[in-house]
Design a protein around this motif. Structure first.
Motif, PDB file in Angstrom:
ATOM      1  N   SER A 210       0.825  -1.203   0.000  1.00  0.00           N
ATOM      2  CA  SER A 210       0.000   0.000   0.000  1.00  0.00           C
ATOM      3  C   SER A 210       0.860   1.255   0.000  1.00  0.00           C
ATOM      4  O   SER A 210       0.573   2.238  -0.698  1.00  0.00           O
ATOM      5  CB  SER A 210      -0.930  -0.017   1.219  1.00  0.00           C
ATOM      6  OG  SER A 210      -1.737   1.135   1.252  1.00  0.00           O
ATOM      7  N   GLY A 211       1.955   1.234   0.764  1.00  0.00           N
ATOM      8  CA  GLY A 211       2.842   2.391   0.798  1.00  0.00           C
ATOM      9  C   GLY A 211       3.492   2.662  -0.546  1.00  0.00           C
ATOM     10  O   GLY A 211       3.643   3.810  -0.966  1.00  0.00           O
ATOM     11  N   ILE A 212       3.906   1.587  -1.236  1.00  0.00           N
ATOM     12  CA  ILE A 212       4.504   1.766  -2.567  1.00  0.00           C
ATOM     13  C   ILE A 212       3.490   2.374  -3.534  1.00  0.00           C
ATOM     14  O   ILE A 212       3.805   3.287  -4.317  1.00  0.00           O
ATOM     15  CB  ILE A 212       5.019   0.410  -3.090  1.00  0.00           C
ATOM     16  CG1 ILE A 212       6.184  -0.093  -2.224  1.00  0.00           C
ATOM     17  CG2 ILE A 212       5.446   0.522  -4.553  1.00  0.00           C
ATOM     18  CD1 ILE A 212       6.638  -1.499  -2.560  1.00  0.00           C
ATOM     19  N   LEU A 213       2.265   1.885  -3.486  1.00  0.00           N
ATOM     20  CA  LEU A 213       1.223   2.431  -4.362  1.00  0.00           C
ATOM     21  C   LEU A 213       0.923   3.892  -4.020  1.00  0.00           C
ATOM     22  O   LEU A 213       0.673   4.715  -4.915  1.00  0.00           O
ATOM     23  CB  LEU A 213      -0.044   1.593  -4.234  1.00  0.00           C
ATOM     24  CG  LEU A 213       0.039   0.174  -4.809  1.00  0.00           C
ATOM     25  CD1 LEU A 213      -1.165  -0.654  -4.387  1.00  0.00           C
ATOM     26  CD2 LEU A 213       0.135   0.223  -6.332  1.00  0.00           C
ATOM     27  N   GLU A 214       0.949   4.222  -2.730  1.00  0.00           N
ATOM     28  CA  GLU A 214       0.715   5.615  -2.332  1.00  0.00           C
ATOM     29  C   GLU A 214       1.844   6.515  -2.810  1.00  0.00           C
ATOM     30  O   GLU A 214       1.617   7.697  -3.153  1.00  0.00           O
ATOM     31  CB  GLU A 214       0.551   5.694  -0.813  1.00  0.00           C
ATOM     32  CG  GLU A 214      -0.809   5.176  -0.345  1.00  0.00           C
ATOM     33  CD  GLU A 214      -0.804   4.627   1.060  1.00  0.00           C
ATOM     34  OE1 GLU A 214      -1.872   4.202   1.525  1.00  0.00           O
ATOM     35  OE2 GLU A 214       0.274   4.583   1.683  1.00  0.00           O
TER      36      GLU A 214
END
Length: 910
Positions: A210-214
């Motif tokens: 999720s952090g990478i996508l954010e």
């Protein structure tokens, strides 16, 4: 006189910069927390979550909401829907963080007081909190509200699921507009998916993904914002990503002329001043039932957080009602307001059931529920809305039928054993239809064609009109000219249906207060039913009345807002708060003030119509009952009878107002005014400075055509603003236009024709590219400058050849306006220019033409308000064969859209 209202789309900057930055920064805030939790194994708690929630609400919610509002003003269907939808998402997600931080603080304090938090790990903190809080509840008999605050993960998942589906639709639809937004919205979709997984899985890997996508959201948003910012400064696209879609929206389907005509429904003219809010309305109608069905099927046992999510998305749904009002779409104003009222009421009712009165005996709660009858008003109005929508497309009718099923499923007289199953199934069906409706309306709005099938009209507008007209008294005149000063004009009655609706729900919800006055459950359950409809949504109605220019008309809903809020406080909250007899004397004084004010409103209503007068008269008797209740002398039977009569009057007022503003005619009678306004009659008695004609009457068109043929100059409506017209058969009349307007002689005048086929018959030597471009922009708010030639003589310009255009070019208008088209068919080509003194704002109502130029012209064709506030966009097509066009004047159609059409046409010609 009508006045200017707002600015044209081209006057606004690029709200996409603010919208995408808000998404990027909000994602960055969540990214920091996710990476920190994954790295340290310690999740954010307490104040840290609360501060993160506040930032998400301010940046992702408020800032993006502003971007969405500006996008609707800029006639950007996709961005308006997406930014307001994502504003609701980030606002709800921020509220979830605040709830989580508050609940963690509460749980920590309770746990520390019992020394039960000694050996917990970060990954099991939430489970431990829940179990320990439950033990504390059982051991200390604390309020169950503390425990309900902790059931947050399930509520968050229930809210994220619909946004995941809708975000995927937005990503797909945005691919038909540009290249950057699909990546931004697609990354948001995947982020929401993994955020939901992270909530339900005790592992760090979903947080990392999720952090990478954010991070990708942030990068795409920054680049997209930079591209739009540079474009706004340079007035052209410098950085790649905008102006060219990933794929052509027309590839999604084939346009059906019949479907296109039917999809217009009752809308009289195409409105390009504000973006179409239907997609936003269906978007909101997807989120609320999704959250409700999770609760109905038992996945969420407390609706504390769910009520907040539903409230935020319902506020967005009220915005769709507001923009429908700006587009003068009375049907959607009422429908969106009805649905927002329903979802708000049901959400807070379930909050009361699951978090406030959960400790009360089940039998007492069931008795209190069964005494409530407010939902029956929703059932009745849903049925009326279904009938009125029968002349719309099949999708609209199906959606209204499912809402009727939904309102029936929440009738409180249904036993609790089957109530939530019935409600959950209804929510599932309704959410599915709303999801499809979001996709259809958004794609069809972007393409401005009916590409995605929505079905035919079950009943023609004429047949439905004839059926509803049976309620009228025979011989009732309907030929009055539309006027901005007429308070009873159907276009001025747009918010009235919502006014009657909110008052009807509030009155019916308070109906059985007398018989159930001792039931604590009934008193608590009745608070949201009366307060939401009678006060909260009625405040919105008051705003619509002010926005529509009815300054005094907003006094009645504002006053009734105060009445229902006071009623709720004293009659429902009062017994719970145990207000003493001495304390009730303040309410006695207030009730006397209400009686005096309502007496004045009765006098004013006598100048309006019989329905409004009846409503104020019955309200006076209801207020007498309220006064007697403060003196402990309430005649319960009289109050119940008056509230029932009040609800019936509201039901008829809702139906009549909805039908009249939908058909833009006085189809169902509201009753004549009891008192005639003598001053208004005296004001209207002076003779007008020039002859006028009604655009709805054939005799009106013939009257104006005769004036034009006789060499006169007349004001006529178009699909943009009002214009001055002269027949090309009379060159001297064209010269007179210059004198009437004080127009500089070097400014040429264009010609107006009824259709492209009229051009084809003249056989001008246009290239195939120019023909195809014209077929894509005509009829509409775009004017094309082309080369002059002998073909103008064959077109019928004849003697006016030297009076129109320049020596070598001519500008051609083909308005998307039935009245103007019929007039051109009668008179032949017309020479037209905007109906305003040179250098002054355009005329947006026939009253403006009459007052400014009436003493100089020979007639005005009256058609009420125009749908635009600026003239057409002028495109120079003299070098189109070289592959270029230029925008001479940006008007109602944005230059970006014109270039997109041209690029699409060029591509199709290859």
């Amino acid at each position: 006189m009508a006045t200017l209202d707002g600015f044209p789309a081209s006057f606004y900057g690029e709200p996409g910069v603010l919208g995408m930055l808000a998404n990027g920064i909000s994602a960055f805030l969540v990214l920091l927390q996710n990476f920190n939790t994954a790295r340290t194994g310690v999740s954010a708690e307490g104040v840290e979550n609360i501060l993160a929630g506040v930032h998400l609400i301010l940046i992702g919610g408020v800032c993006q909401l502003i971007a969405g509002l500006l996008s609707f003003r800029k006639y950007d269907h996709l961005s308006g829907t997406a930014f307001i939808g994502y504003a609701a998402l980030w606002g709800s997600y921020g509220a979830t963080r605040i709830f989580l931080g508050a609940s963690q603080s509460i749980t920590t304090n309770l746990t520390m007081s019992h020394d039960l938090m000694s050996n917990t790990t970060p990954l099991t903190a939430l489970t431990t909190n829940l179990s320990l809080s439950a033990e504390l509840w059982n051991s200390t008999s604390q309020s169950p509200d503390w425990l309900s605050l902790l059931l947050i993960p399930q509520s968050a998942i229930a809210g994220l699921v619909p946004y995941i589906l809708l975000s995927f639709l937005l990503a797909f639809c945005s691919a038909t507009v540009n290249v950057i937004m699909p990546f931004v919205f697609g990354a948001i979709t995947l982020t929401l998916l993994f955020e939901a997984v992270a909530v339900g899985v005790s592992s760090a890997w979903p947080l990392v993904v999720s952090g990478i996508l954010e991070l990708l959201i942030l990068l795409f948003a920054v680049y997209g914002s930079a591209a739009l910012l540079v474009k706004g400064l340079a007035q052209r696209y410098v950085l790649k990503g905008f102006g060219t879609p990933l794929f052509n929206v027309l590839l999604l389907g084939t346009n059906s002329p019949a479907a296109s005509a039917q999809s217009l429904g009752q809308e009289k003219k195409k409105n390009t001043k504000y973006a179409e809010p239907q997609a936003l309305f269906f978007f909101c109608d997807t989120v609320s039932p999704f959250i409700m069905l999770f609760y109905s099927f038992g996945y969420v046992t407390s609706f504390s957080l769910g009520a907040v999510w539903v409230s935020i998305i319902s506020a967005a749904q009220l915005l769709s009602s507001y923009y429908a009002h700006l587009r003068q779409d009375g049907y959607l104003v009422t429908k969106a307001g009805l649905h927002a009222t329903y979802w708000l009421t049901k959400a807070w009712e379930e909050f009361v059931l699951s978090a406030v009165i959960v400790s009360e005996p089940e039998r007492e709660v069931a008795t209190g529920r069964q005494a409530m009858v407010g939902d029956w008003f929703f059932v009745a109005v849903a049925l009326l809305l279904l009938v009125v929508s029968l002349s719309n497309d099949t999708l609209e009718v199906t959606h209204n039928a499912l809402f009727l099923l939904l309102s029936v499923s929440t009738v409180p007289q249904i036993p609790l054993q089957g109530y939530y199953v019935f409600f959950g199934v209804s929510c599932s069906l309704f959410a599915s239809a709303s999801l499809y409706g979001t996709f259809c309306r958004l794609i069809n709005s972007i393409a401005e064609k009916s590409l995605i099938p929505v079905g035919p009209q079950p009943i023609s507008s004429d047949r439905l009109h004839s059926f509803l007209s049976c309620f009228r008294s025979p011989g009732k005149l309907q030929g009055a000219l539309p006027s901005s000063s007429s308070a009873s004009s159907p276009t001025n009655q747009i918010p009235d249906a919502l006014f009657y609706l909110t008052n009807g729900v509030a009155a019916l919800s308070a109906l059985h207060a007398a018989s159930s006055s001792q039931s604590v459950s009934f008193l608590r359950l009745s608070v949201p039913w009366v307060l939401v409809s009678g006060a909260v949504v009625q405040g919105f109605v008051s705003r619509l009345q002010v926005r529509g220019g009815q300054r005094f008309g907003s006094v009645i809903p504002s006053f009734y807002l105060s009445v229902w809020a006071t009623w709720t406080w004293y009659r429902f909250a009062g017994p719970l708060l145990q207000i003493s007899p001495v304390g009730s004397y303040g309410f006695t004084a207030g009730a006397i003030a209400f009686l005096v004010i309502n007496a004045f409103l009765m006098l004013i209503a006598a100048y309006g119509n019989l329905v409004l007068l009846s409503l104020t008269v019955v309200m006076e008797i209801v207020l007498v009952c309220f006064l007697l209740s403060t003196l402990q002398q309430l005649p319960y039977q009289l109050e119940i009878a008056m509230l029932a009569v009040f609800s019936v009057v509201c039901l008829y007022g809702t139906l009549a107002s909805l039908v009249n503003c939908t058909f833009r005619q006085s189809v169902m009678p509201m009753g004549p005014p009891l008192v005639k306004d003598v001053n208004q009659q005296q004001k209207s008695s002076p003779a007008l400075p020039c002859p006028v004609a009604d655009s709805r009457l054939t005799s009106g068109l013939l009257k104006i055509s005769r004036l034009l043929d006789d060499g006169g100059v007349c004001g006529i409506p178009t699909d943009t603003v009002y214009a001055l017209a002269a027949s090309c058969k009379n060159p001297q009349a064209i010269e007179n236009i210059y004198n009437i307007k004080d127009r500089p002689a070097e400014k040429p005048i264009c010609i107006c024709i009824s259709s492209v086929e009229q051009l084809v018959a003249a056989k001008p030597p246009f290239s195939s590219l120019l023909w195809e471009f014209m077929r894509n922009v005509y009829p509409g708010g775009i004017s094309c400058i082309v080369s002059k030639g002998d073909w103008l003589l064959r077109l019928g310009v004849g003697p006016a050849y030297d009076r129109v255009g320049t020596n070598d070019s001519i500008m051609i208008r083909v308005p998307d306006h039935t009245v103007t088209g019929h007039l051109c068919n009668i008179t032949g080509p017309l020479a037209i220019t905007s109906a305003n003194p040179s250098g002054e704002p355009d005329s947006t109502h026939h009253d403006m033409v009459i007052s400014r130029l009436g003493h100089k012209i020979q007639g005005v064709l009256c058609d009420g308000d125009s749908n635009e506030i600026v003239a057409s966009t002028v495109v120079n097509c003299l070098r189109i064969d070289e592959g270029t066009i230029s925008i001479v004047r940006e008007g109602c159609v944005p230059a970006v859209k014109v270039r997109q059409i041209f690029e699409r046409v060029k591509t199709s010609m290859l």
